[in-house]
Design a protein around this motif. Structure first.
Motif, mmCIF file in Angstrom:
data_model
loop_
_atom_site.group_PDB
_atom_site.id
_atom_site.type_symbol
_atom_site.label_atom_id
_atom_site.label_comp_id
_atom_site.label_asym_id
_atom_site.label_seq_id
_atom_site.Cartn_x
_atom_site.Cartn_y
_atom_site.Cartn_z
ATOM 1 N N ASP A 1 -19.324 -97.448 34.053
ATOM 2 C CA ASP A 1 -18.160 -97.916 34.805
ATOM 3 C C ASP A 1 -17.888 -97.114 36.074
ATOM 4 O OD1 ASP A 1 -17.462 -95.699 33.090
ATOM 5 O OD2 ASP A 1 -15.382 -96.051 33.634
ATOM 6 N N VAL A 2 -18.790 -96.218 36.475
ATOM 7 C CA VAL A 2 -18.564 -95.409 37.677
ATOM 8 C C VAL A 2 -18.354 -96.327 38.875
ATOM 9 C CG1 VAL A 2 -19.485 -93.547 39.109
ATOM 10 C CG2 VAL A 2 -20.044 -93.640 36.680
ATOM 11 N N VAL A 3 -17.471 -95.944 39.785
ATOM 12 C CA VAL A 3 -17.054 -96.836 40.859
ATOM 13 C C VAL A 3 -18.221 -97.290 41.731
ATOM 14 C CG1 VAL A 3 -16.461 -94.910 42.413
ATOM 15 C CG2 VAL A 3 -15.366 -97.155 42.712
ATOM 16 N N TYR A 4 -19.202 -96.407 41.977
ATOM 17 C CA TYR A 4 -20.303 -96.803 42.856
ATOM 18 C C TYR A 4 -21.286 -97.767 42.186
ATOM 19 C CZ TYR A 4 -22.814 -92.849 40.616
ATOM 20 O OH TYR A 4 -23.384 -91.973 39.726
ATOM 21 N N LYS A 5 -21.120 -98.003 40.892
ATOM 22 C CA LYS A 5 -21.948 -99.023 40.241
ATOM 23 C C LYS A 5 -21.586 -100.418 40.738
ATOM 24 C CE LYS A 5 -24.349 -96.195 37.657
ATOM 25 N NZ LYS A 5 -25.807 -96.011 37.837
ATOM 26 N N ASN A 6 -20.382 -100.560 41.315
ATOM 27 C CA ASN A 6 -20.081 -101.730 42.144
ATOM 28 C C ASN A 6 -19.933 -103.034 41.358
ATOM 29 O OD1 ASN A 6 -19.486 -102.608 44.714
ATOM 30 N ND2 ASN A 6 -21.607 -102.821 45.385
ATOM 31 N N HIS A 7 -19.361 -102.961 40.159
ATOM 32 C CA HIS A 7 -19.136 -104.184 39.382
ATOM 33 C C HIS A 7 -18.223 -105.167 40.112
ATOM 34 C CE1 HIS A 7 -20.514 -101.427 36.180
ATOM 35 N NE2 HIS A 7 -20.933 -102.520 35.569
ATOM 36 N N ALA A 8 -17.291 -104.634 40.898
ATOM 37 C CA ALA A 8 -16.340 -105.502 41.593
ATOM 38 C C ALA A 8 -17.053 -106.478 42.523
ATOM 39 C CB ALA A 8 -15.339 -104.660 42.378
ATOM 40 N N SER B 1 -35.628 -108.343 29.866
ATOM 41 C CA SER B 1 -36.827 -109.180 29.869
ATOM 42 C C SER B 1 -36.504 -110.667 29.827
ATOM 43 C CB SER B 1 -37.727 -108.812 28.684
ATOM 44 O OG SER B 1 -37.162 -109.250 27.457
ATOM 45 N N LYS B 2 -35.279 -111.013 29.422
ATOM 46 C CA LYS B 2 -34.896 -112.418 29.297
ATOM 47 C C LYS B 2 -33.875 -112.832 30.348
ATOM 48 C CE LYS B 2 -35.643 -112.147 24.308
ATOM 49 N NZ LYS B 2 -35.002 -112.119 22.968
ATOM 50 N N SER B 3 -33.670 -111.970 31.355
ATOM 51 C CA SER B 3 -32.599 -112.204 32.321
ATOM 52 C C SER B 3 -33.079 -111.925 33.736
ATOM 53 C CB SER B 3 -31.406 -111.286 32.010
ATOM 54 O OG SER B 3 -31.015 -111.353 30.659
ATOM 55 N N VAL B 4 -32.182 -112.176 34.670
ATOM 56 C CA VAL B 4 -32.350 -111.698 36.037
ATOM 57 C C VAL B 4 -31.582 -110.385 36.135
ATOM 58 C CG1 VAL B 4 -31.931 -112.149 38.480
ATOM 59 C CG2 VAL B 4 -32.454 -114.053 36.926
ATOM 60 N N LEU B 5 -32.268 -109.304 36.487
ATOM 61 C CA LEU B 5 -31.567 -108.037 36.660
ATOM 62 C C LEU B 5 -30.827 -108.060 37.989
ATOM 63 C CD1 LEU B 5 -31.064 -105.087 35.642
ATOM 64 C CD2 LEU B 5 -32.917 -104.421 37.193
ATOM 65 N N VAL B 6 -29.526 -107.803 37.953
ATOM 66 C CA VAL B 6 -28.752 -107.662 39.183
ATOM 67 C C VAL B 6 -28.329 -106.201 39.272
ATOM 68 C CG1 VAL B 6 -26.605 -108.383 38.048
ATOM 69 C CG2 VAL B 6 -26.797 -108.512 40.534
ATOM 70 N N PHE B 7 -28.537 -105.585 40.444
ATOM 71 C CA PHE B 7 -28.325 -104.141 40.564
ATOM 72 C C PHE B 7 -27.613 -103.837 41.881
ATOM 73 C CE2 PHE B 7 -29.415 -99.627 40.635
ATOM 74 C CZ PHE B 7 -29.311 -99.303 39.286
ATOM 75 N N PRO B 8 -26.257 -103.885 41.881
ATOM 76 C CA PRO B 8 -25.492 -103.702 43.116
ATOM 77 C C PRO B 8 -25.076 -102.265 43.414
ATOM 78 C CG PRO B 8 -24.036 -104.433 41.384
ATOM 79 C CD PRO B 8 -25.410 -104.362 40.773
ATOM 80 N N SER B 9 -25.518 -101.300 42.614
ATOM 81 C CA SER B 9 -25.115 -99.909 42.817
ATOM 82 C C SER B 9 -25.510 -99.427 44.211
ATOM 83 C CB SER B 9 -25.768 -99.017 41.764
ATOM 84 O OG SER B 9 -25.441 -97.659 41.985
ATOM 85 N N LEU C 1 -32.525 -108.796 41.511
ATOM 86 C CA LEU C 1 -31.672 -108.811 42.692
ATOM 87 C C LEU C 1 -31.180 -107.380 42.881
ATOM 88 C CD1 LEU C 1 -29.521 -112.045 42.183
ATOM 89 C CD2 LEU C 1 -31.724 -111.781 43.346
ATOM 90 N N ALA C 2 -31.611 -106.743 43.960
ATOM 91 C CA ALA C 2 -31.339 -105.316 44.141
ATOM 92 C C ALA C 2 -30.604 -105.053 45.440
ATOM 93 C CB ALA C 2 -32.642 -104.522 44.125
ATOM 94 N N THR C 3 -29.824 -103.999 45.425
ATOM 95 C CA THR C 3 -29.126 -103.567 46.619
ATOM 96 C C THR C 3 -30.131 -103.148 47.690
ATOM 97 O OG1 THR C 3 -27.405 -102.044 47.373
ATOM 98 C CG2 THR C 3 -28.953 -101.194 45.783
ATOM 99 N N ASP C 4 -29.841 -103.490 48.930
ATOM 100 C CA ASP C 4 -30.784 -103.241 50.020
ATOM 101 C C ASP C 4 -30.580 -101.829 50.575
ATOM 102 O OD1 ASP C 4 -32.718 -103.513 51.880
ATOM 103 O OD2 ASP C 4 -31.749 -105.085 53.051
ATOM 104 N N LEU C 5 -31.032 -100.843 49.800
ATOM 105 C CA LEU C 5 -30.914 -99.439 50.166
ATOM 106 C C LEU C 5 -32.245 -98.739 49.895
ATOM 107 C CD1 LEU C 5 -27.345 -98.665 48.774
ATOM 108 C CD2 LEU C 5 -28.017 -98.793 51.183
ATOM 109 N N PRO C 6 -32.474 -97.572 50.512
ATOM 110 C CA PRO C 6 -33.793 -96.931 50.414
ATOM 111 C C PRO C 6 -34.287 -96.702 48.994
ATOM 112 C CG PRO C 6 -32.541 -95.916 52.178
ATOM 113 C CD PRO C 6 -31.606 -96.876 51.491
#
Length: 355
Positions: free
Chosen positions: A209-216, A277-285, A305-310
Motif C-alpha cells: 500500500d505504499v503511496v508510490y505504488k500508485n494504486h490511485a 500467469s493468468k492475467s495482464v500484469l499492470v505495474f504503475p509504481s 502494462l508497465a510504467t514508462d520509467l528507466p
C-alpha cells in the motif's frame, strides 16, 4: 558475479544480515538467496540472521532468528549497533554481508552490501504529512546509506540505472559497485498458462500500500474506462482495503462507483505467480529499484502494462509483450487497458509514452 549467492566465499565463515525483510520484493530476494545457498555445496559455513520463521538451518547454512528488531526503530537501532557486531564476534565470521541497505557498524571486517531502496537516488520527494516513513528514509536514513556504500568493500545493486545513480551520488570507486539482478528460478514460472483470455481480461497488480505504488492511478483509469462504457474486465489488488486511510478511501470510492476492482489481500508468492500467469500484469509504481513482478511476468511470458520509467525499460528490454504508460496520467493507462479490453493490443515491445 551472476548471482547474489556468489558474494559468499566458498571457504571460511560468513554471516548474512537481513532482519528487515518480512514481505514483498525484499522477502522474495531473501528467499531466493537462501534457496541458492542451500543448493550450493560449499565447504564454508554461512550464518543467516533474519526475523521470520520461514527458513531452517541446514548442514551449510545456520539460521539465527531475531524477531524483536522488527518491533520499532529503537529496537532495530539497538540490534544494528550492539547485537549484530556481537554476533559477528561470536560466530567468528570473516565476511559480513548485509542485505538491508545499511552496513553493520564497528566490525572491522570486509563487508558486502545490497542496496535495494531507490529512495535516496530518485528525484521524487515525499512530504512528512503524505508519507512519514518515506520522508524519514529520504531525510534521515539516506546519509547513513550513502556512508555505508562509501565504506563497504563491495556494494551490490539490481539495475544499471541504480548503479549510475549510486556512483553519481556517492563518488564511490566504480569497481566497488556491481550489478546483480534478482534471479527468479525458472521452475517458479515455467509451465504456467500465460495466455490472456480474449474476453473478460483480468488486470493484476501485486503490490503493497505504499503511496508510490500508485494504486490511485489504476482506480482513476478504471473510472474512465467505465465512463467510456467499457466492461467485462476485472482488476485485482493484493490489498485488503484497510491498510491506511488512503487505501480505505480508494476502496470506498471503488465500491461506491461499482468499479470492477477486487481487494483480495496478501497472497503467497506461489499464488501471486499463478495469478500473474493468468492475467495482464499492470505495474504503475513510479519508485522502484527493479520491480520484481516485471521479471516474474516476463519469465512467465505474460502481457505487461508497465510504467514508462528507466527501471521498467531496463527489466523489460527486448520483451515483446510489454506496453508502457505515463505513471502520472490515468488517461495513458486507460488507453493501454482499453486496447486490451477491445482486443486491439499490439505488443511490439517499443510502444509507450516515450516512443
Amino acid at each position: 558475479m551472476d548471482s547474489l549467492g556468489n558474494v559468499i566465499p566458498t571457504r571460511g565463515t560468513s554471516i548474512v544480515f537481513d532482519v528487515a525483510a518480512s514481505h514483498g520484493g525484499a522477502m522474495s530476494v531473501l528467499s531466493d538467496f537462501y534457496d541458492e545457498l542451500v543448493a550450493t555445496q560449499r565447504p564454508g559455513k554461512v550464518y543467516l540472521v533474519h526475523s521470520t520463521g520461514q527458513f531452517r538451518s541446514t548442514e551449510s547454512v545456520r539460521v539465527l532468528k531475531y524477531s524483536w528488531p522488527k518491533r520499532n526503530w529503537i529496537f532495530r537501532l539497538a540490534f544494528d549497533l550492539f547485537m549484530a557486531p556481537m554476533l559477528i564476534g561470536v560466530t567468528r565470521a570473516e565476511r559480513v554481508v548485509s542485505l538491508q541497505n545499511l552496513m553493520v557498524p564497528f566490525t572491522g571486517k570486509p563487508q558486502t552490501l545490497l542496496v535495494h531502496t531507490p529512495l535516496p537516488f530518485v528525484d521524487v520527494r515525499f512530504a512528512f504529512r503524505e508519507a512519514p516513513l518515506l520522508w524519514v528514509y529520504q531525510r534521515i536514513m539516506a546519509p547513513a546509506i550513502l556512508y555505508s556504500i562509501r565504506h563497504c568493500e563491495l556494494t551490490i545493486v539490481q539495475t544499471r540505472w541504480m548503479r549510475e545513480a549510486v556512483l553519481a551520488r556517492t563518488g564511490a570507486p566504480s569497481e566497488s559497485v556491481q550489478v546483480i539482478p534478482p534471479a527468479v528460478p525458472q521452475t517458479r514460472t515455467k509451465g504456467r498458462d500465460s495466455g490472456v483470455p480474449a474476453t473478460a481480461p483480468t488486470f493484476f497488480y501485486p503490490a503493497s500500500d505504499v503511496v508510490y505504488k500508485n494504486h490511485a492511478l489504476v482506480v482513476e483509469a478504471v473510472e474512465q474506462l467505465q465512463t467510456m462504457g467499457l466492461s467485462g474486465f476485472t482488476v485485482i489488488f493484493t490489498l485488503t482495503g484497510n491498510e491506511s486511510t488512503r487505501i480505505v478511501e480508494l476502496k470506498r470510492r471503488s465500491e461506491s462507483l461499482s468499479l470492477p476492482i477486487r481487494y483480495v489481500g496478501t497472497m503467497s508468492r506461489e499464488e501471486a505467480l499463478d495469478k500473474i500467469s493468468k492475467s495482464v500484469l499492470v505495474f504503475p509504481s513510479y519508485v522502484e529499484t527493479f520491480g520484481l513482478p516485471l521479471l516474474e511476468a516476463r519469465q512467465a511470458g505474460c502481457l505487461i502494462l508497465a510504467t514508462d520509467l528507466p527501471f521498467a525499460r531496463e527489466v523489460l528490454a527486448g520483451y515483446e509483450r510489454a506496453e508502457y504508460f505515463d505513471p502520472f496520467s490515468a488517461a495513458s493507462l486507460r488507453d493501454r487497458m482499453a486496447d486490451i479490453i477491445l482486443g486491439h493490443c499490439q505488443t511490439t515491445g517499443v510502444r509507450g509514452e516515450s516512443s
